[in-house]
Scaffold this motif. Structure first.
Motif, PDB file in Angstrom:
ATOM      1  N   GLU A   1       9.450   0.326  -4.432  1.00 30.60           N
ATOM      2  CA  GLU A   1      10.311   1.248  -3.697  1.00 30.60           C
ATOM      3  C   GLU A   1      10.498   0.715  -2.282  1.00 30.60           C
ATOM      4  N   ASN A   2      11.742   0.469  -1.907  1.00 30.76           N
ATOM      5  CA  ASN A   2      12.082  -0.079  -0.588  1.00 30.76           C
ATOM      6  C   ASN A   2      11.323  -1.367  -0.290  1.00 30.76           C
ATOM      7  N   GLY A   3      11.183  -2.216  -1.284  1.00 29.77           N
ATOM      8  CA  GLY A   3      10.535  -3.513  -1.117  1.00 29.77           C
ATOM      9  C   GLY A   3       9.021  -3.493  -1.165  1.00 29.77           C
ATOM     10  N   ALA A   4       8.416  -2.316  -1.288  1.00 33.00           N
ATOM     11  CA  ALA A   4       6.953  -2.217  -1.333  1.00 33.00           C
ATOM     12  C   ALA A   4       6.510  -1.685  -2.693  1.00 33.00           C
ATOM     13  N   ASP A   5       5.378  -2.199  -3.176  1.00 31.96           N
ATOM     14  CA  ASP A   5       4.817  -1.725  -4.446  1.00 31.96           C
ATOM     15  C   ASP A   5       4.109  -0.399  -4.233  1.00 31.96           C
ATOM     16  N   LYS A   6       4.320   0.502  -5.169  1.00 32.08           N
ATOM     17  CA  LYS A   6       3.702   1.826  -5.112  1.00 32.08           C
ATOM     18  C   LYS A   6       3.085   2.127  -6.464  1.00 32.08           C
ATOM     19  N   LYS A   7       1.818   2.554  -6.480  1.00 25.91           N
ATOM     20  CA  LYS A   7       1.138   2.949  -7.717  1.00 25.91           C
ATOM     21  C   LYS A   7       1.424   4.430  -7.965  1.00 25.91           C
TER      22      LYS A   7
END
Length: 100
Positions: A73-79
């Motif tokens: 999401e928005n270039g960042a990984d989210k768990k």
């Protein structure tokens, strides 16, 4: 000798095949539901990873299956963890929760 070896190998493979099918993978249905929830909650965001976290027994007939997703999401990984609570008797979904 050859005949007994062929019979033994045939029986062995039949037992091996039946053992592999003896444990149904019933969480796949709920994995598809969890994937649909992730796609709905994070539209257009790529899902990079998906892993089944296991099943917890809540009551005699009620269990929860947990699925962990890695969403970009928005270039960042989210768990994100999706927990699907369902009834074992009729396989109806009782509750779905999403935790970041």
């Amino acid at each position: 000798m050859k005949k007994s070896m062929v019979i033994f190998l045939t029986a062995f493979f039949l037992l091996l095949t039946n053992h592999a099918n003896a444990e149904p993978v019933d969480y796949q249905k709920f994995g598809r539901i969890a994937t649909a929830v992730i796609k709905e909650d994070y539209p257009g965001q790529p899902v990079k990873d998906y892993q089944y976290q296991g099943r917890k027994k809540m009551t005699e007939n009620k269990v929860s299956d947990a699925f962990e997703f890695t969403v970009q999401e928005n270039g960042a990984d989210k768990k994100v963890v999706v927990i699907v609570v369902h009834n074992l008797d009729n396989e109806k979904v009782l509750n779905i929760s999403v935790k970041e």
